[in-house]
Each structure stands twice: as structure tokens, then as C-alpha cells.
Enzyme design. Structure first.
Site, mmCIF file in Angstrom:
data_model
loop_
_atom_site.group_PDB
_atom_site.id
_atom_site.type_symbol
_atom_site.label_atom_id
_atom_site.label_comp_id
_atom_site.label_asym_id
_atom_site.label_seq_id
_atom_site.Cartn_x
_atom_site.Cartn_y
_atom_site.Cartn_z
ATOM 1 N N LYS A 22 0.863 -1.068 -0.083
ATOM 2 C CA LYS A 22 0.155 0.095 0.072
ATOM 3 C C LYS A 22 0.751 1.394 0.059
ATOM 4 O O LYS A 22 0.572 2.114 -0.760
ATOM 5 C CB LYS A 22 -1.285 0.077 1.326
ATOM 6 C CG LYS A 22 -1.439 1.288 1.509
ATOM 7 C CD LYS A 22 -2.370 1.353 2.534
ATOM 8 C CE LYS A 22 -1.782 1.717 3.935
ATOM 9 N NZ LYS A 22 -1.630 3.160 4.201
ATOM 10 N N ASN A 23 2.011 1.451 0.791
ATOM 11 C CA ASN A 23 2.632 2.646 0.810
ATOM 12 C C ASN A 23 3.875 2.690 -0.112
ATOM 13 O O ASN A 23 4.159 3.837 -0.229
ATOM 14 C CB ASN A 23 3.346 2.435 2.452
ATOM 15 C CG ASN A 23 2.059 2.680 3.363
ATOM 16 O OD1 ASN A 23 1.360 2.992 3.374
ATOM 17 N ND2 ASN A 23 2.795 2.432 4.734
ATOM 18 N N CYS A 116 -6.128 12.119 12.152
ATOM 19 C CA CYS A 116 -6.570 10.739 11.664
ATOM 20 C C CYS A 116 -6.650 9.911 13.222
ATOM 21 O O CYS A 116 -6.362 10.733 14.003
ATOM 22 C CB CYS A 116 -5.904 9.893 10.724
ATOM 23 S SG CYS A 116 -4.167 9.234 11.354
ATOM 24 N N ARG A 121 -2.319 14.934 11.865
ATOM 25 C CA ARG A 121 -1.303 14.507 10.761
ATOM 26 C C ARG A 121 -0.753 15.711 9.996
ATOM 27 O O ARG A 121 -1.354 16.374 8.938
ATOM 28 C CB ARG A 121 -1.911 13.780 9.818
ATOM 29 C CG ARG A 121 -2.646 12.196 10.564
ATOM 30 C CD ARG A 121 -1.289 11.387 10.717
ATOM 31 N NE ARG A 121 -0.537 10.795 9.945
ATOM 32 C CZ ARG A 121 -0.838 9.641 9.100
ATOM 33 N NH1 ARG A 121 -2.095 9.067 9.487
ATOM 34 N NH2 ARG A 121 0.095 9.154 8.046
ATOM 35 N N ILE A 123 1.090 18.803 8.183
ATOM 36 C CA ILE A 123 1.644 18.811 6.754
ATOM 37 C C ILE A 123 2.732 19.921 6.577
ATOM 38 O O ILE A 123 3.132 20.350 5.518
ATOM 39 C CB ILE A 123 0.720 18.715 5.434
ATOM 40 C CG1 ILE A 123 0.035 19.993 5.554
ATOM 41 C CG2 ILE A 123 -0.196 17.472 5.606
ATOM 42 C CD1 ILE A 123 -0.772 20.254 4.196
ATOM 43 N N ASP A 305 4.111 0.922 12.394
ATOM 44 C CA ASP A 305 3.073 0.382 11.699
ATOM 45 C C ASP A 305 2.970 -1.002 12.106
ATOM 46 O O ASP A 305 1.853 -1.741 12.308
ATOM 47 C CB ASP A 305 2.771 0.348 10.225
ATOM 48 C CG ASP A 305 2.764 1.795 9.873
ATOM 49 O OD1 ASP A 305 3.097 1.933 8.596
ATOM 50 O OD2 ASP A 305 2.384 2.621 10.556
ATOM 51 N N ILE A 327 6.567 7.725 16.988
ATOM 52 C CA ILE A 327 6.231 8.658 15.864
ATOM 53 C C ILE A 327 4.738 9.119 15.724
ATOM 54 O O ILE A 327 4.598 10.150 15.431
ATOM 55 C CB ILE A 327 6.258 7.320 14.540
ATOM 56 C CG1 ILE A 327 7.428 6.552 14.313
ATOM 57 C CG2 ILE A 327 5.725 7.840 13.183
ATOM 58 C CD1 ILE A 327 8.696 7.388 13.961
ATOM 59 N N ARG A 397 -8.712 -0.590 4.273
ATOM 60 C CA ARG A 397 -7.895 0.281 3.480
ATOM 61 C C ARG A 397 -6.491 0.116 3.376
ATOM 62 O O ARG A 397 -5.800 0.214 2.337
ATOM 63 C CB ARG A 397 -7.385 1.375 4.768
ATOM 64 C CG ARG A 397 -8.594 2.564 4.905
ATOM 65 C CD ARG A 397 -8.428 3.416 5.722
ATOM 66 N NE ARG A 397 -7.086 4.197 5.644
ATOM 67 C CZ ARG A 397 -6.178 4.516 6.547
ATOM 68 N NH1 ARG A 397 -6.369 4.494 7.724
ATOM 69 N NH2 ARG A 397 -4.887 5.023 5.942
HETATM 70 C C1 EPZ Z 1 3.826 7.082 6.078
HETATM 71 O O1 EPZ Z 1 3.028 8.056 6.657
HETATM 72 C C2 EPZ Z 1 2.883 5.738 6.272
HETATM 73 N N1 EPZ Z 1 1.975 6.005 5.272
HETATM 74 C C3 EPZ Z 1 2.430 5.250 7.591
HETATM 75 O O2 EPZ Z 1 1.781 4.322 7.369
HETATM 76 C C4 EPZ Z 1 3.882 5.165 8.431
HETATM 77 O O3 EPZ Z 1 3.225 4.953 9.662
HETATM 78 C C5 EPZ Z 1 4.293 6.477 8.389
HETATM 79 O O4 EPZ Z 1 5.014 6.830 6.980
HETATM 80 C C6 EPZ Z 1 5.753 6.322 9.275
HETATM 81 O O5 EPZ Z 1 6.449 5.252 8.658
HETATM 82 C C7 EPZ Z 1 1.979 6.024 3.747
HETATM 83 O O6 EPZ Z 1 3.181 5.884 3.366
HETATM 84 C C8 EPZ Z 1 0.846 6.168 3.066
HETATM 85 P P1 EPZ Z 1 5.393 10.786 8.199
HETATM 86 P P2 EPZ Z 1 3.264 9.660 6.647
HETATM 87 O O7 EPZ Z 1 5.091 12.027 7.346
HETATM 88 O O8 EPZ Z 1 4.134 9.964 5.287
HETATM 89 C C9 EPZ Z 1 5.038 13.959 11.550
HETATM 90 C C10 EPZ Z 1 0.097 2.908 7.529
HETATM 91 O O9 EPZ Z 1 -0.748 2.413 8.531
HETATM 92 N N2 EPZ Z 1 5.066 14.974 10.586
HETATM 93 O O10 EPZ Z 1 6.731 10.059 8.089
HETATM 94 O O11 EPZ Z 1 2.107 10.498 7.168
HETATM 95 C C11 EPZ Z 1 3.903 13.394 11.841
HETATM 96 O O12 EPZ Z 1 3.078 13.929 12.546
HETATM 97 C C12 EPZ Z 1 0.432 4.188 7.651
HETATM 98 O O13 EPZ Z 1 0.103 2.169 6.542
HETATM 99 C C13 EPZ Z 1 5.130 16.268 10.881
HETATM 100 O O14 EPZ Z 1 5.108 16.773 11.835
HETATM 101 O O15 EPZ Z 1 4.451 9.707 7.587
HETATM 102 C C14 EPZ Z 1 4.316 11.933 12.399
HETATM 103 O O16 EPZ Z 1 4.532 12.364 13.724
HETATM 104 C C15 EPZ Z 1 -0.033 5.099 9.037
HETATM 105 N N3 EPZ Z 1 4.808 17.234 9.737
HETATM 106 C C16 EPZ Z 1 5.674 11.743 11.986
HETATM 107 O O17 EPZ Z 1 6.209 13.053 11.353
HETATM 108 C C17 EPZ Z 1 4.875 16.898 8.497
HETATM 109 O O18 EPZ Z 1 4.700 17.702 7.482
HETATM 110 C C18 EPZ Z 1 5.791 10.585 10.730
HETATM 111 O O19 EPZ Z 1 5.120 11.257 9.662
HETATM 112 C C19 EPZ Z 1 4.871 15.661 8.177
HETATM 113 C C20 EPZ Z 1 4.808 14.499 9.255
#
Ligand code: EPZ
Length: 416
Positions: A22-23, A116, A121, A123, A305, A327, A397
Site C-alpha cells: 500500500k505505502n 486521523c 497529521r 503537513i 505500523d 512516531i 484500507r
Molecule cells: C507514512 O505516513 C505511512 N503512510 C504510514 O503508514 C507510516 O506509519 C509513516 O509513514 C511512518 O513510517 C504512507 O506511506 C501512505 P510521516 P506519513 O510523514 O508520510 C510528523 C499505515 O498504517 N509529521 O513520516 O504521514 C507526523 O505527525 C500508515 O500504513 C510532521 O510533523 O508519515 C508523524 O508524527 C500509517 N509534519 C511523523 O512526522 C509533516 O509535515 C511521521 O510522519 C509530516 C509529518
């Protein structure tokens, strides 16, 4: 609402092929906006998150067809660069369309997908990367408007190796004039898959899997084909289901090298593990030992995850297991539900202390999120009697036929 019924107490036996990732596929689907013609993705899993991403592409004016495990996308003539709120909110990672829209149109209008089940979450890192590449960004409430007459190469230092922000930066930088270097980039295997796809489109890009990624821009090639790699978290899920239920299973079509922290934890728990080029064999002990401390970190650390799944495997373990989540602040909502099975879990902020109990009993539980829902199903496999997991739509999902695969391994699982 999807309701799953599980009757525990049956050891798992047999072999299953692990689904496509998926990811890995979601960012590639978004990046296919850069391909001026057809993209063909093989081993594409049937997931509601994939459906949501495909619906966004169709809304933007692309053609897309998902037949069996082949997804064909034609992005020759998309006509819009805005994504409505209802489409953005169907998938948590829909912000991954920001970079592709800016790269293709120089403009993007979308809404923040919002928090979520795992917590907020944000950005901010995505937007910081787009600004460094020359985009002007206007935020009004949850609406975001980005414009850039011409993206220009930049140095992008991330304070945290965000997976999604790294992916957005890689894709947008392909359309930038000049060189881009991303520092402290996420190193997840899914980043390497995105790099492979962008190279197929003609991008000069290197460094994925390391903390520094360099992008020199690109001239799009007319078509691209990619085989989606195996889903490492789905593989971890089935391994933990075996550890919960007992028995012996083989996973095929998987990539053991992407799962080392999970395999090490299961081995420390007394599971017998064997790996081949694309297979993993696991034999569960009568009662698992404790893995000690499980600390989640960005790749190559223990994946957040997989933590709920390993926690499920620890519920009947010998001795305490300590989980530290680094995380997502909302990662432990499944733990409260696991207590209904009779689990002994103490929660304090990022720490969860699991004291293994000899027996779990079936219960009615509610799935809080994607991985938590799968973890409740896994725990139910090791509980005596029948369990009911409600609100299990989350599971669809990210898992392609989790119930079907578990039944193929001898589990008594069915969906209402
Ligand atoms: C990806 O999410 C994955 N999703 C997540 O898998 C996975 O848990 C996560 O990476 C960490 O490995 C997909 O790839 C679709 P991050 P992502 O940006 O990109 C903070 C699943 O179950 N952050 O690395 O959203 C955020 O709040 C899902 O398959 C900011 O602060 O993860 C979090 O604490 C869940 N500002 C941390 O970083 C930002 O602009 C990790 O987020 C972006 C993120």
C-alpha cells in the site's frame, strides 16, 4: 459498517502470497500524474486507499482501470488541479498529490486531510519543501492553494525524516529547473520504489534509501511500467498472527531484508524463523517469550505500523514487554480494546507495558484504525472462544483479503 467474527484457538498452517505494498503504490499512483501517457502497475493490491487514490486521478481527468492486480493509468490529459474535500478526506495520505499537481500544472488546490485515528497529521514539512522549491502557498482554514510559475531546484533539509514530505519533495523537484538535494530524507523502502518509478519517467534521481536524495529534474518519457513490491507491514501482520494463534506458516512473494527488526523481535520471542529469497517461514512456540523493549523509529528502525501487531503477539507472552512509540501520539488506541480480551496493558504517554497473561478470552471489540484493527483480529486468533471486531472497515484500507488469507491458513474468520 464491517463486522468481523473470529473464533480463536486454531493454530495457523499453510502458505500465502503477501500482497503488494500500500505505502509503495500510493505515492506512485500520485506521481503517475507526471507521466504524459500510460502507467501500468503490476501486483497492485485491492485496497480502499488505492480506490480513493484512483478516484482522485479520475476526478483530475485521468483514465484509470484496476483489473485483478493490474492498475492502468492514463494521465495524458488531466484537466483539473483541485481536489475536493470529500476526496481528500477519504485517504489519510492524500496530501501526496500536492507535489504531482504542482509539478504537472504549477498549481494545486486541496484541503488538509486533517488528523486521523493516529492523531494530528500535520503537513508543515510538505509545505516547507514546496516553498523552498519556489511555490507560493496560501492557507485559509483547511484549504490550501499553491502556485508556482516555475519550480526551481533547492536544498531541502528535513528536521524529521517524514515519508510523505520526502515523497512530495522528490516528485515536485522532478519538474524544477536545476538541482535539488533533500537532506535527512526518509529511508523507507517505499522511497526507493518511488525513485525507481521517477527514473522510469526519465528523472535523474539518486540516493533513495539514504538520508540524502539528489534530483536533477527530468524530461517525461511517454510511458512507464512498474511491479509494486511486497507489503512489508502486511508480511509482519501475518507473522504476528502466527505468533498469536500458534502453528507454522510460510509467506511467499515477500522481501525478508525489509523486515529485519520485526524478524529479530519475533526470533527473540522464541519463534523459529527461516528466510529464503522471497519467503519467510515462521514456527510459533507454545508460549512466546518477551521481546524486551520495542522502540519504534523511522526506517531502518522498528516500524510503527508493525507495533500493534507485535503487541498482539505479546499479550500471552511470558514476562513483560515494553513498547515505546516515537512516531504517532495516537498509536495506542488498540491497547484499550485489547484489555477486553483480558490483556494486561499499562499505558503512559509513549510507553505501553504489556504483562503477558496465560489466557485471553473472546470479546466484542472496536477497530480504532488500520493497524489497530488488524492487531485486534490477530489477538482474537489467540483468544479462547468467539470475538467480534466491529468498525473493521479500517482494515480494508490497507489489507487485500486479510480474512481470505487467514481462512486459507486455517483460521476461523469471516466478515459480516
Ligand atoms: C507514512 O505516513 C505511512 N503512510 C504510514 O503508514 C507510516 O506509519 C509513516 O509513514 C511512518 O513510517 C504512507 O506511506 C501512505 P510521516 P506519513 O510523514 O508520510 C510528523 C499505515 O498504517 N509529521 O513520516 O504521514 C507526523 O505527525 C500508515 O500504513 C510532521 O510533523 O508519515 C508523524 O508524527 C500509517 N509534519 C511523523 O512526522 C509533516 O509535515 C511521521 O510522519 C509530516 C509529518
Amino acid at each position: 459498517m464491517s463486522i468481523w467474527h473470529v473464533t480463536g484457538g486454531r493454530p495457523l498452517r499453510g502458505s500465502i502470497k503477501v500482497q503488494g505494498s500500500k505505502n509503495a503504490v500510493l505515492p506512485v499512483i500520485a506521481a503517475s500524474l507526471l507521466c504524459p501517457n500510460e502507467t501500468e502497475l503490476l501486483n497492485c493490491p485491492a485496497l480502499s486507499d488505492v480506490d480513493a487514490a484512483v478516484d482522485i486521478l479520475r476526478y483530475l481527468g485521468c483514465a484509470a482501470e484496476h483489473r485483478s492486480d493490474v492498475l492502468r493509468i492514463d494521465a495524458a490529459a488531466p484537466g483539473r488541479c483541485d481536489i475536493p474535500r470529500e476526496l481528500m478526506h477519504r485517504m489519510r495520505s492524500s496530501v501526496i498529490f500536492l507535489g504531482p499537481l504542482l509539478a504537472r500544472f504549477g498549481e494545486a488546490r486541496l484541503s488538509v486531510p486533517g488528523g486521523c485515528e493516529l492523531g494530528p497529521r500535520p503537513i508543515d514539512l510538505h509545505l516547507q519543501a514546496m516553498r523552498l522549491l519556489g511555490a507560493e502557498i496560501r492557507e485559509e482554514g483547511d484549504a490550501i492553494e499553491c502556485r508556482s510559475a516555475a519550480l526551481r531546484g533547492a536544498e531541502i533539509p528535513f528536521p524529521f525524516p517524514s515519508v510523505g514530505a520526502t515523497e512530495n519533495a522528490m516528485i515536485a523537484a522532478c519538474a524544477a529547473q536545476g538541482s535539488t538535494v533533500i537532506y535527512n530524507a526518509a529511508r523507507e523502502p517505499e522511497i526507493e520504489t518511488l525513485q525507481e518509478y521517477l527514473r522510469l519517467l526519465g528523472a535523474e534521481i539518486s540516493g533513495a534509501g539514504s538520508p540524502v536524495i539528489r534530483i536533477e529534474g527530468f524530461s517525461p518519457r511517454p510511458r512507464a511500467g512498474l511491479r509494486v513490491p511486497s507489503d512489508r507491514i502486511a508480511a509482519a501482520t501475518y507473522l504476528c498472527c502466527a505468533a498469536c494463534a500458534g502453528g507454522e506458516i510460510v509467506l511467499t512473494g515477500t522481501e525478508p531484508k525489509k523486515l529485519v527488526p520485526v524478524l529479530n523481535a519475533l526470533e527473540s520471542m522464541g519463534c523459529a524463523l527461516g528466510t529464503g529469497f522471497d519467503t519467510i517461514h515462521i514456527g510459533a512456540p507454545e508460549r512466546v517469550a518477551s521481546p524486551g523493549a520495542v522502540v519504534t523509529r523511522p526506517y531502518p528502525g522498528f516500524p510503527t505500523d508493525a507495533a500493534p501487531l507485535l503487541m498482539a503477539a505479546c499479550l500471552k507472552g511470558r514476562g513483560p514487554a515494553m513498547f515505546i512509540e516515537n512516531i504517532f501520539i495516537g498509536r495506542y488506541r488498540h491497547a484499550e480494546e485489547m484489555r477486553r480480551f483480558g490483556a494486561d496493558i499499562l499505558l503512559r504517554g509513549p510507553m505501553a507495558l504489556v504483562n503477558g497473561v496465560p489466557v485471553l478470552h473472546g470479546a466484542a471489540v472496536t477497530s480504532p484504525d488500520l493497524r489497530g484493527g488488524a492487531a485486534l483480529v490477530a489477538a482474537a486468533l489467540g483468544a479462547e472462544g468467539e470475538s467480534v471486531v466491529s468498525d473493521a472497515g479500517h482494515i480494508l484500507r490497507g489489507y487485500d483479503g486479510l480474512d481470505v488469507c487467514l481462512r486459507a491458513l486455517g483460521a476461523d474468520v469471516w466478515r459480516e
